[in-house]
Design a protein around this motif. Structure first.
Motif, PDB file in Angstrom:
ATOM      1  N   SER B  14     -22.165   5.424  -6.603  1.00 20.91           N
ATOM      2  CA  SER B  14     -22.354   6.900  -6.950  1.00 20.91           C
ATOM      3  C   SER B  14     -21.405   7.629  -6.006  1.00 20.91           C
ATOM      4  O   SER B  14     -20.994   8.890  -6.196  1.00 20.91           O
ATOM      5  N   TRP B  15     -20.982   6.851  -4.940  1.00 22.00           N
ATOM      6  CA  TRP B  15     -19.963   7.588  -4.136  1.00 22.00           C
ATOM      7  C   TRP B  15     -18.738   7.700  -4.584  1.00 22.00           C
ATOM      8  O   TRP B  15     -17.735   8.572  -3.906  1.00 22.00           O
ATOM      9  N   GLN B  16     -18.426   7.023  -5.804  1.00 19.82           N
ATOM     10  CA  GLN B  16     -17.021   6.944  -6.134  1.00 19.82           C
ATOM     11  C   GLN B  16     -16.354   8.252  -6.755  1.00 19.82           C
ATOM     12  O   GLN B  16     -17.025   9.048  -7.312  1.00 19.82           O
ATOM     13  N   VAL B  17     -15.171   8.578  -6.482  1.00 22.66           N
ATOM     14  CA  VAL B  17     -14.525   9.599  -7.064  1.00 22.66           C
ATOM     15  C   VAL B  17     -14.279   9.504  -8.394  1.00 22.66           C
ATOM     16  O   VAL B  17     -13.972   8.186  -8.688  1.00 22.66           O
ATOM     17  N   PRO B  18     -14.001  10.435  -9.293  1.00 24.32           N
ATOM     18  CA  PRO B  18     -13.662   9.936 -10.823  1.00 24.32           C
ATOM     19  C   PRO B  18     -12.488   9.310 -10.798  1.00 24.32           C
ATOM     20  O   PRO B  18     -11.501   9.340 -10.029  1.00 24.32           O
ATOM     21  N   ALA B  19     -12.495   8.467 -11.865  1.00 28.64           N
ATOM     22  CA  ALA B  19     -11.519   7.461 -11.861  1.00 28.64           C
ATOM     23  C   ALA B  19     -10.097   8.018 -12.045  1.00 28.64           C
ATOM     24  O   ALA B  19      -9.104   7.094 -11.570  1.00 28.64           O
ATOM     25  N   TRP B  20     -10.062   9.299 -12.553  1.00 29.57           N
ATOM     26  CA  TRP B  20      -8.721   9.732 -12.913  1.00 29.57           C
ATOM     27  C   TRP B  20      -8.061  10.450 -11.951  1.00 29.57           C
ATOM     28  O   TRP B  20      -6.901  10.717 -11.809  1.00 29.57           O
ATOM     29  N   LEU B  24      -3.961  10.609 -10.687  1.00 33.73           N
ATOM     30  CA  LEU B  24      -3.247  11.878 -10.973  1.00 33.73           C
ATOM     31  C   LEU B  24      -2.879  12.280  -9.761  1.00 33.73           C
ATOM     32  O   LEU B  24      -1.664  13.016  -9.582  1.00 33.73           O
ATOM     33  N   ALA B  25      -3.345  12.134  -8.717  1.00 32.79           N
ATOM     34  CA  ALA B  25      -2.930  12.475  -7.210  1.00 32.79           C
ATOM     35  C   ALA B  25      -1.618  11.664  -6.677  1.00 32.79           C
ATOM     36  O   ALA B  25      -0.730  12.397  -6.628  1.00 32.79           O
ATOM     37  N   VAL B  28       1.106  13.419  -9.063  1.00 36.64           N
ATOM     38  CA  VAL B  28       1.072  14.743  -8.668  1.00 36.64           C
ATOM     39  C   VAL B  28       2.473  14.539  -7.382  1.00 36.64           C
ATOM     40  O   VAL B  28       3.300  15.389  -7.359  1.00 36.64           O
ATOM     41  N   ALA B  29       2.073  13.688  -6.522  1.00 36.10           N
ATOM     42  CA  ALA B  29       2.676  13.538  -5.354  1.00 36.10           C
ATOM     43  C   ALA B  29       4.088  13.114  -5.719  1.00 36.10           C
ATOM     44  O   ALA B  29       5.290  13.164  -5.224  1.00 36.10           O
ATOM     45  N   ALA B  30       4.167  12.125  -6.751  1.00 35.82           N
ATOM     46  CA  ALA B  30       5.316  11.666  -7.065  1.00 35.82           C
ATOM     47  C   ALA B  30       6.587  12.481  -7.612  1.00 35.82           C
ATOM     48  O   ALA B  30       7.575  12.640  -7.389  1.00 35.82           O
ATOM     49  N   PHE B  31       5.950  13.704  -8.280  1.00 34.51           N
ATOM     50  CA  PHE B  31       6.657  14.767  -9.018  1.00 34.51           C
ATOM     51  C   PHE B  31       6.892  15.874  -8.079  1.00 34.51           C
ATOM     52  O   PHE B  31       7.918  16.140  -7.881  1.00 34.51           O
ATOM     53  N   GLY B  32       5.767  16.212  -7.097  1.00 38.80           N
ATOM     54  CA  GLY B  32       5.870  17.385  -6.520  1.00 38.80           C
ATOM     55  C   GLY B  32       6.415  17.064  -4.797  1.00 38.80           C
ATOM     56  O   GLY B  32       6.865  18.091  -4.334  1.00 38.80           O
ATOM     57  N   VAL B  33       6.151  15.886  -4.517  1.00 36.66           N
ATOM     58  CA  VAL B  33       6.479  15.614  -2.968  1.00 36.66           C
ATOM     59  C   VAL B  33       7.723  14.786  -2.662  1.00 36.66           C
ATOM     60  O   VAL B  33       8.713  15.067  -2.079  1.00 36.66           O
ATOM     61  N   VAL B  34       7.777  13.628  -3.470  1.00 35.04           N
ATOM     62  CA  VAL B  34       8.580  12.646  -3.116  1.00 35.04           C
ATOM     63  C   VAL B  34      10.116  13.120  -3.416  1.00 35.04           C
ATOM     64  O   VAL B  34      10.987  12.935  -2.675  1.00 35.04           O
TER      65      VAL B  34
END
Lengths: 298, 348, 303
Positions: B14-20, B24-25, B28-34
């Motif tokens: 129940s503690w798990q964050v949504p699988a997607w 997605l993070a 987003v990092a690969a496009f926006g930060v890297v």
């Protein structure tokens, strides 16, 4: 085709058959291990390289021929035992494909180690047999090819005798038939495996010397394994007879194709032609050379 | 084989964050930060080969990891993709880059189906060996027939400039973004595919072919589909390798060692996991660089390129064996365990 | 949900002259006088040998619609060969297989599911890499018409198919009470549960005929009774005809409507459980196992 030169054809054919024996020799190393442990040992080529490189480096450092042979054999025995201990034993009862991938890794290690220890330069290897052509009833045949074929044939005979009529051979066959049953009746698998890998090491040594004398001892020697694989597909991974006949077939048709079809394809077809033969053959006759009971090659 | 189960819809964790959220993070990092933090060296030497090899490994994983058909000829399909893209671009005027890429993938898929035909009769090692035929034949054909490389000596081809709708992607960052976009789209596709009926059929054929056949799974079609999709993706990975990473390639660059490299990536990363392809590729790309730094730091000048090459071979071979013995489900499984353990620690 | 035999018309019935299937099926009825009692499955004169070893000799078997039909016999009697012949894994050397109004010289493994036949295996044949529900959904394969693009993007025909395969799987899960483990990887389940998953996977396509190959082998007595109850539930609620191969004579007595007994590849008895229990040949066959030296003689005598 105008003026078909039959003598020339025979020469090509015999040359092909003789080099086919060399393929068979490498293929038999695979069969031996496959029969007893169900593994397609991709490292067979690397072992071949390792043996030849060790031998030739010892000889170059002044070690007498016979002693170098003995030392190399000892090294191959040690290698066989080490492989059994460190790779096969932990992977016992894993699917065959896992073991195959392990032997891929193994081939990388052995190739790397062989060249790290002995260097990457090309060594000539002279076995004392000159490669002059010999004329037999009008056909020219390479003396070296004949010698190599004779050595290979002797190896095959010795292995067949060992496999058929000795206690060790009996144990081999028991393991080949059913590993669990063999375990149950108290056959010691680790020892048998170590023995088999040693035997494969011995074959690698002999094949390595023959191929090394032909091609020079260098990294590409390890690619001889790629010549043996279509032989195995054709003859079956578990049949020594298949390896012999398959080797002859592929050796002969490869040479003939090179000579007679080479121009059509623009040459250099030896890298894939053997595979094409093996696959075409299996499409026509899915049961393989000797009609193994399996309809599909599993 | 881990992680081939459906995305967990149960609420046992129940503690798990949504699988997607995690993927997605990463995207987003690969496009926006890297692009803003990575130096051109990091992009050229690490990220571009990483992306191309990851994609190739995703492709091989569909065939070998999911559908259970061992292939030793991946590099051949990379080569087909690369050379097909080169020729489509060269010979069809004004063909948009995206169409070129899709056609290149389709060409690789067609060749993949041809070389997948033996799988209808052969299994296991026999099939694995027959895939070598693809490897050698393709390499031979590309070297032999000058047409494929527009008659350049020894078959070398140079990548055309990358441009989509007038926007060029020629700098390091541009090529990175281009490769990243392609990889993201195809990975998403692969992710969906393996969770669909087709993906279940792949696994069914892999796990028990006879049972699958008796259940009515179209086994032959499923195998050929796996070959086609896998080759499609690997072919496009070849385009990235040639166009985005190296910019100039020859057939020899797609040799048997490259095929093994891709196979090693999925073994180390984890068979039948999409994430595994990325983990494995990261290790395979970064590891030689680390080894060379480490080697020259410890051994100094003795550690020349020859020694580096050989020690790389040894260590990679050893890694394969160690993973097969100790972590047969690969880095993906290791990662899962670490995450689980980290969670265990943070929970009261 | 009604079962429809898709594709029946396109099946290549290899044995006959392949006239129109409807006419052919009528003409090939084994008892044209009484078409109402035409069996769902009719094996006649099935013989099968591997190399020199005979597995089945001239076996006849009639299975009526809706019955639970057991085939029992000692080890090596040819039970599994029989089920493999029916499900197309083996092709018989002689004899014909009549199924759903068609006659075949051999079934084909990749077509039997489309004919409405499903089976389980003596040694589990689940897909280890799939969860319980995914395994069961795989049984829906014969109904799938969509292509991989539709499936990947959940568009077109794939939408409805996925929904109905999911629903069918949920139904099977509910029927066999597997709800608690529906998302677990099958490899993590206990043996008895895996057997039940396999049964659910076979049932999901609503087969006309269900073949169970020693479903209770290796189970403790309690679990055997439990599984027997599930088999009966499946038959009662879905109307599936069941052929059940069993080694253990006791467990099938209460479950089956009729029992055939195989020994050395011959059918030596066929009848209701009561008749079988009283049959001297059957008793001999089972006792014969204790005296292997008599086997050859006894086998010939019985044959």
């Amino acid at each position: 085709m105008t003026g078909f030169d039959f003598t020339f054809f025979l020469e090509v054919l015999v040359g092909g058959l003789l080099s086919g024996v060399m393929y068979s020799l490498v293929a038999i190393g695979f069969v031996l291990i496959y029969k007893t442990s169900g593994v397609l040992n991709f490292a067979q080529g690397a072992m071949l390289l390792f043996a030849a490189l060790t031998f030739v480096s010892l000889v170059e450092r002044g070690v007498p021929f016979a002693l170098a042979l003995a030392i190399t054999f000892l090294v191959m025995v040690l290698l066989g035992i080490t492989i059994e201990r460190t790779v096969l034993r932990p992977l016992v009862n894993k699917p065959p494909i896992t073991l195959f991938m392990a032997t891929l890794g193994l081939s990388y290690i052995i190739e790397g180690a062989a060249q790290l220890i002995w260097g990457t330069q090309v060594h000539g290897l002279d076995l004392g047999i000159d490669d002059t052509p010999l004329e037999i009833s009008g056909i020219l045949i390479s003396k070296f090819d004949l010698f190599a074929a004779a050595v290979a044939a002797t190896m095959v005979a010795v292995l067949t005798v060992l496999f058929r009529w000795t206690r060790v051979g009996l144990a081999f066959r028991a393991v080949a038939d059913d590993q669990f049953a063999a375990l149950a009746v108290g056959l010691r698998l680790p020892r048998i495996w170590a023995t088999v890998w040693t035997a494969a090491g011995l074959i690698a040594l002999v094949a390595g010397l023959l191929w090394g004398a032909r091609l020079g001892v260098q990294f590409s020697l390890s690619l001889v394994v790629l010549k043996a694989l279509p032989v195995l597909v054709l003859g079956g991974f578990d049949s020594i007879l298949g390896a012999i006949v398959g080797g002859l077939l592929i050796g002969a048709s490869e040479k003939l194709a090179e000579v007679y079809l080479g121009d059509v394809f623009g040459g250099g077809i030896e890298s894939w032609f053997a595979y094409a033969i093996a696959l075409a053959f299996l499409l026509i006759r899915p049961a393989g050379l000797f009609g193994q009971k399996l309809v599909e090659r599993a | 084989m881990a992680n081939v189960a459906a995305p967990s819809t149960s609420n046992s964790f129940s503690w798990q964050v949504p699988a997607w959220l995690a993927p997605l993070a990463v995207v987003v990092a690969a496009f926006g930060v890297v692009p803003f933090v990575a130096s051109p060296y990091v992009i050229e030497a690490i990220l571009l080969p990483f992306l191309a090899l990851s994609l190739a490994a995703v492709g091989l994983n569909i065939l070998t990891g999911y559908a259970g058909q061992l292939s030793l000829g991946s590099a051949a399909f990379m080569a087909v993709g690369a050379f097909a893209a080169y020729n489509f671009n060269l010979r069809v005027d004004g063909l948009p880059l995206i169409v070129t890429i899709i056609l290149a993938g389709a060409t690789a898929a067609a060749i993949g189906i041809v070389f997948g035909l033996p799988s209808l009769r052969l299994k296991g090692f026999y099939l694995a060996v027959s895939t070598l035929a693809a490897q050698f034949f393709v390499q031979w054909a590309l070297t032999k027939f000058g047409w494929f490389s527009n008659n350049s000596p020894s078959g070398v081809i140079d990548a055309p400039p990358l441009a989509i709708a007038g926007v060029t992607f020629d700098g390091a960052v541009g090529r990175y973004l281009f490769a990243l976009s392609v990889v993201t789209v195809l990975t998403a596709f692969a992710y969906r595919l393996v969770r669909s009926q087709a993906g279940r059929n792949f696994i069914a054929v892999r796990d028990n072919e006879l049972a699958a056949r008796v259940l009515g799974v179209p086994v032959l079609r499923t195998k050929l589909l796996a070959f086609a999709i896998s080759s499609f993706i690997i072919g496009i990975a070849g385009v990235l390798w040639a166009f985005a990473y190296l910019r100039t390639v020859e057939p020899h660059g797609f040799n048997l060692d490259r095929s093994f490299q891709i196979l090693f990536i999925i073994i180390i990363g984890g068979l039948a996991t999409i994430r595994g392809a990325f983990f494995g590729a990261a290790l395979i790309v970064v590891f030689p660089l680390i080894l060379s730094r480490l080697g020259s730091a410890v051994f100094g000048t003795v550690f020349d390129s020859g020694v580096l090459d050989m020690s790389q071979r040894i260590v990679i071979g050893a890694l394969i064996i160690i993973f097969l013995i100790a972590e047969p489900d690969g880095l993906a499984a290791l990662w899962d365990r670490l995450i689980k353990r980290a969670h265990g620690r943070t929970e009261p | 949900m009604t079962r429809h035999l898709t594709d029946v018309g396109s099946i290549d019935s290899s044995s006959t002259q392949a006239a129109g299937p409807d006419v052919a099926s009528l003409l090939q009825g084994y008892d044209p006088g009484k078409p109402a009692t035409e069996p769902i499955l009719h094996l006649s004169g099935i013989s099968l040998a591997f190399g020199g070893v005979t597995a089945l000799t001239g076996v006849d078997l009639r299975v009526e619609k809706g019955e639970i039909r057991a085939v029992i016999g000692p080890n090596g009697a040819g039970k599994s060969s029989l089920i493999n012949v029916i499900s197309g894994v083996y092709s018989p050397d002689k004899g014909t297989i009549g199924f759903a109004g068609q006659t075949y010289a051999a079934m084909r493994a990749n077509r039997v599911a489309h004919l409405g036949l499903a089976r389980t295996y003596q040694n589990l044949a689940l897909f280890k890499g799939l969860s319980v529900i995914e395994n069961i959904q795989t049984g829906f394969a014969p109904r799938v018409r969509s292509n991989f693009v539709e499936q990947t993007f959940a568009i077109g025909r794939a939408r409805a198919e996925e929904r109905s395969s999911r629903q069918a799987a949920e139904d099977a899960i509910a029927l066999l009470e597997l709800t608690a483990v529906r998302d677990r990887p099958v490899s993590t389940l206990a043996y008895g549960l895996q057997k039940r998953v396999e049964l659910a996977r076979a049932l999901v396509s609503r087969p006309v005929l269900l073949l169970l190959d020693e479903p209770m082998a290796g189970m403790p007595a309690g679990e055997k009774q439990e599984l027997a109850a599930y088999i009966r539930t499946a038959r009662d609620s879905l109307g599936t005809t069941v052929i059940l191969i069993e080694h253990d004579i006791g467990v099938v007595m209460g479950l089956s409507d009729r029992i055939a007994v195989l020994d050395y590849g011959h059918k030596i008895a066929d009848g209701t459980p009561q008749e079988i229990q009283a049959n001297q040949a059957v008793i001999d066959a089972y006792l014969g196992i204790a005296h292997p030296e008599d086997d050859a003689v006894a086998g010939e005598a019985r044959a």
